[in-house]
Design an enzyme around this catalytic site. Structure first.
Site, PDB file in Angstrom:
ATOM      1  N   GLN A 223       0.780  -1.220   0.040  1.00  0.00           N
ATOM      2  CA  GLN A 223       0.103   0.163   0.022  1.00  0.00           C
ATOM      3  C   GLN A 223       0.818   1.148   0.091  1.00  0.00           C
ATOM      4  OE1 GLN A 223      -2.801  -2.127   2.991  1.00  0.00           O
ATOM      5  NE2 GLN A 223      -3.251   0.260   3.106  1.00  0.00           N
ATOM      6  N   ARG A 370      -8.146  -0.493   8.365  1.00  0.00           N
ATOM      7  CA  ARG A 370      -9.005   0.382   7.888  1.00  0.00           C
ATOM      8  C   ARG A 370      -9.310   1.418   8.887  1.00  0.00           C
ATOM      9  NH1 ARG A 370     -14.089  -1.214   4.035  1.00  0.00           N
ATOM     10  NH2 ARG A 370     -14.305   0.557   3.214  1.00  0.00           N
ATOM     11  N   CYS A 371      -8.237   1.974   9.420  1.00  0.00           N
ATOM     12  CA  CYS A 371      -8.449   2.710  10.554  1.00  0.00           C
ATOM     13  C   CYS A 371      -7.009   3.780  10.575  1.00  0.00           C
ATOM     14  CB  CYS A 371      -8.063   2.012  11.703  1.00  0.00           C
ATOM     15  SG  CYS A 371      -7.656   2.646  13.223  1.00  0.00           S
ATOM     16  N   GLU A 740     -12.542   4.822   5.805  1.00  0.00           N
ATOM     17  CA  GLU A 740     -12.640   3.902   6.958  1.00  0.00           C
ATOM     18  C   GLU A 740     -13.749   4.283   7.878  1.00  0.00           C
ATOM     19  OE1 GLU A 740      -8.678   4.787   7.869  1.00  0.00           O
ATOM     20  OE2 GLU A 740      -9.260   6.349   9.440  1.00  0.00           O
TER      21      GLU A 740
END
Ligand code: CDP
Length: 795
Positions: A223, A370-371, A740
């Site tokens: 990522q 996702r944070c 998120e």
């Protein structure tokens, strides 16, 4: 036609344009790391430790070497001779690439084999004989800090216990004073369990070192390819321009593909040693037991309350279980991520947070699943606390929130832990949500149902969260400042190619970035090709995680488009034979202020940039922008769930879910809705079914999809989505992050709903996942149900 209509027509801001990347994804034409086959490519498999804590007595690789087709067997000892047995983590710790002295978690990498095909490599791994001497195992923070606890990181010179850090933030004295003035104090303790981001595509890499050019090319599931390139340069001492990281299509990331994993490093070393491309593709169990776990924090909190419902102060303490290596990918200044963003939407005068991080015999944890770096834990805790406090006061939970929200006219607002929020309409979002769910009617229905022995519950979760790290003054990873970038080249024919330092993993950047350019330049979005993920061909950026892409890279896209427009304006003046000051802009066209019918399109300007530029002007139409945001963006969300709990079995069903999101200006409303639905589904999974824990010996329970459940369409509830739009005051197009929000805010809505349904039992907390047996235990035994792993070591 109005400007807004024109803009939708060209696929600009606000257009629910179909995702262009889906053309290849739904046809099975995505190109993932495992799809790439290079000439002469070899395959690598990893041997993992069956034990969670053990000394390595010996490793015998002779049988593995003897298997035909085996090209290389690597052990920690061999890595150590090259000074590569250990690697730095993104949190300034070290992590074993291959174990030398001890194994410290089940699934840790002990050896690897490179062979002609993956089956030979796998067989050869099984032929390696490792003798272990088992050591006592630690699976939670209580054990980690107990008297006489075995030292997990005895490899580190100054490490005499299992504590990684003690960290605090806030104003202790002011908070103590607030508590002294309180009419009552509401307390809650809970555990946010370990969870795994579990992207459908596991991690993998193909390292290809070419001795003749000295160039290392690595195809990698990353990522953050630019961060990886810098880290590889630092560890390997290969020059950075001789390293090319290519992150092709990714089958999801969710934070799991930010860290540097041993498999990547081993495939690189193997390729350098063998001078052949080496592919490593992790299997599902390997991914679930060894790569970036998330969460695993124990939270204790207190709210100082006035009887009229005003929150005067908050105290929080967290114990974070990081596993055997502290490898969180997070801004280096903040030891427990952005946990202190808790309570940012509430106007609370005083707050104090203490945090302790410890090593345990588990795989490294703490990735930002996702944070935005522990924001999920923060918001879950906040909203569980808020509901418990409202119940303690006997006050309606919606009213309690409304009384404490930061008001619309109170921005910019300094949060209790010192962040600066800049915009929001919190009360309005809540009202839209309550209206949509039919709050008053549901409360009546709930009371009626109770009389007939049915347990209905409603849970609310409201939160603002910090998305878009940096600014670079405060946010860095390994010293790399957190900004991002975009490079735009408009070709002669008015078509363009845009490249950014972010990396999409399914979020739709190829679609939405083109929409920002369309908005800024008035070119049809379909004329703009978006590329990301290749460090040789994209400007340096910190990558995609923590919903930072739109706030940072998206802003860079707008800014580079504006640079292009500024140059095009000069060209337009030249073509129209007037001075620049006489030129006006409308979507896609410059015109003369005094004769609006005389104008040139952006495409005509592009042609002239290569064929008819003014004297002295540099030819071409391309530029790059590096964007350092002045602040984080602060989206707001209100999630409301209603549930029915079966009092006989503890099974609970979701009745309805309403989501109201304010992410500022929406680039693509359909993509935003997809993000919210996906996030809510992950939230529901965490709240209801995702169970990945460890037994007393450190065995990972949940290492496959039979045990660690992902919700299918069958279990997934329906969602009713609503929006409020408060533009971000500092983002060039007014957008805030969204990726998120629902994962962060959603879990508390589901859990609060179940807790509301069972609250007559006096139970204050059931830890996630709220499996039916836990709810049943709470209902029948009328006590809190903890999900923490066992404290005592079994024999
Ligand atoms: O960093 P990441 O891409 O995961 O998260 P994000 O920036 O919140 O964006 C997720 C997706 O939603 C991207 O395709 C964005 O461009 C899109 N989005 C949008 O259309 N409007 C917004 N206000 C925010 C995001």
């Amino acid at each position: 036609m109005t400007q807004a209509k024109d803009e939708i027509k060209i696929g600009g801001l606000g257009a629910s344009r179909k995702r262009v990347e889906d053309n290849r994804f739904i046809r099975g034409k995505g190109r993932y790391v495992d799809d790439i086959v290079l000439p002469g490519m070899l395959h690598m498999e990893i041997l993992r430790s069956p034990l969670a804590h053990a000394r390595i007595v010996s490793i015998d690789t002779s049988k593995a070497w003897a298997i035909p087709g085996v090209r290389l067997v690597l052990t920690g000892e061999m890595m150590a001779t090259r000074n590569l047995a250990w690697m730095p983590t993104l949190s300034y710790d070290t992590q074993a690439v291959l174990a030398t002295d001890k194994v410290r978690f089940q699934g840790q990498e002990v050896a690897c084999v490179v062979a002609d095909d993956p089956y030979i490599a796998k067989d050869a791994c099984e032929a390696i004989v490792v003798e272990y001497e088992a050591l006592p195992v630690i699976v939670n923070p209580t054990q980690a800090v107990a008297q006489g606890a075995p030292l997990i990181r005895d490899d580190k010179d100054n490490q005499h216990d299992n504590v990684i850090y003690n960290w605090e933030v806030g104003d202790k004295e002011a908070t103590d004073r607030a508590f002294a003035q309180a009419d009552r104090v509401s307390k809650l303790e809970l555990h946010y369990p370990r969870s795994h981001p579990s992207p459908i595509e596991c991690c993998g890499s193909i390292a290809d070192f070419d001795r003749s050019t000295s160039k290392l090319t690595v195809y990698m599931t990353s990522q953050a390819p630019h961060v990886i390139r810098a880290a590889v340069a630092l560890v390997s001492e290969l020059p950075e321009h001789m390293i090319r990281i290519i992150s092709p299509d990714l089958g999801g990331g969710f934070g799991n593909k930010v860290p540097i994993y041993p498999g990547y490093v081993m495939s690189i070393l193997a390729s350098i040693l063998l001078e052949r491309p080496v592919k490593w593709i992790e299997d599902k169990t390997g991914n679930l037991i060894s790569t970036g776990f998330a969460r695993d924090v124990y939270l204790k909190g207190e709210l100082a309350l006035r009887n009229d419902g005003k929150i005067l102060g908050v105290r929080m303490h967290t114990d974070a279980d990081h596993g055997a290596f502290f490898s969180d990918a997070q801004p280096s200044k903040f030891k427990i991520g952005l946990m202190h963003s808790a309570f940012s939407c509430y106007d609370i005068p005083a707050a104090h947070l203490t945090a302790q991080g410890v090593y345990t015999n588990k795989a490294p944890g703490g990735v930002a699943y996702r944070c935005s770096f522990r924001v999920t834990e923060a918001m879950y805790f906040q909203e569980r606390m808020v509901q418990a406090a409202a119940d303690d006061l006997g006050m309606d939970q919606a009213e309690f929130r409304r009384r404490n929200f930061v008001r619309d006219d109170d921005f910019p607002h300094r949060t209790p832990f010192g962040f600066l929020t800049d915009s929001g309409q919190y009360g309005k979002c809540l009202d839209v949500g309550l209206e949509a769910i039919g709050y008053a009617d549901f409360l009546r229905e709930k009371e009626e149902a109770k009389k007939r022995g049915r347990l209905l519950g409603i849970g609310i979760s409201t939160m603002t969260e910090p998305l878009g790290a940096g600014n670079s003054r405060e946010y860095d990873i390994l010293g790399m400042k957190m900004f991002d970038s975009a490079q735009l080249r408009v070709h002669m024919t008015g078509k363009a190619i845009l490249r950014t330092g972010a990396k999409t993993q399914g979020q739709g950047h190829e679609t939405t970035w083109a929409q920002i350019v369309a908005h800024e330049l008035g070119m049809p979005a379909e004329d703009i090709l978006v590329e990301e993920g290749d460090t040789d061909n994209t400007p340096f950026g910190l990558g995609t995680y923590a919903s930072r892409s739109t706030p940072v890279a998206g802003a860079a896209v707008a800014m580079v488009s504006r640079k292009i427009r500024a140059k095009a304006r000069k060209i337009a003046a030249h073509l129209l034979e007037v001075s620049e000051e006489d030129i006006e802009w409308e979507l896609g066209r410059f015109y003369i202020r005094s004769s609006p019918e005389r104008g040139v399109s952006i495409q005509e300007c592009a042609m002239a940039a290569y064929s008819n530029m003014p004297d002295g002007m540099e030819p071409g139409l391309e530029n790059v922008a590096y964007y350092d945001p002045p602040n984080l963006t602060w989206p707001f969300a209100c999630y409301i769930a209603t549930v029915e709990v079966d009092p006989v079995t503890g099974v609970w069903d979701v009745l309805r879910v309403v989501a109201v999101d304010d992410c500022g200006v929406r680039i693509n409303p359909m993509v935003v809705e997809g993000q919210i639905m996906g996030g809510l589904t992950e939230a529901y999974a965490m709240a209801s079914m995702q169970f990945i824990t460890f037994d007393a010996q450190g065995n990972c329970v949940g290492s496959n999809y039979m045990d660690y459940l992902l919700p299918t369409a069958w279990e997934t509830p329906g969602y009713e989505l609503h929006e409020v739009v408060t533009p971000c005051p500092h983002h060039p197009i007014g957008a805030k992050g969204i990726g998120e929000c629902a994962t962060v805010g959603g879990p508390a809505a589901f859990v609060n709903a179940v807790m509301d349904a069972v609250k007559d039992t006096g139970v204050r907390n059931i830890d996630m996942p709220l499996l039916p047996d836990r709810v049943y235990e709470a209902l029948t035994k009328r006590h809190d149900v903890s999900g923490a792993p066992p404290v005592k070591t079994d024999d």
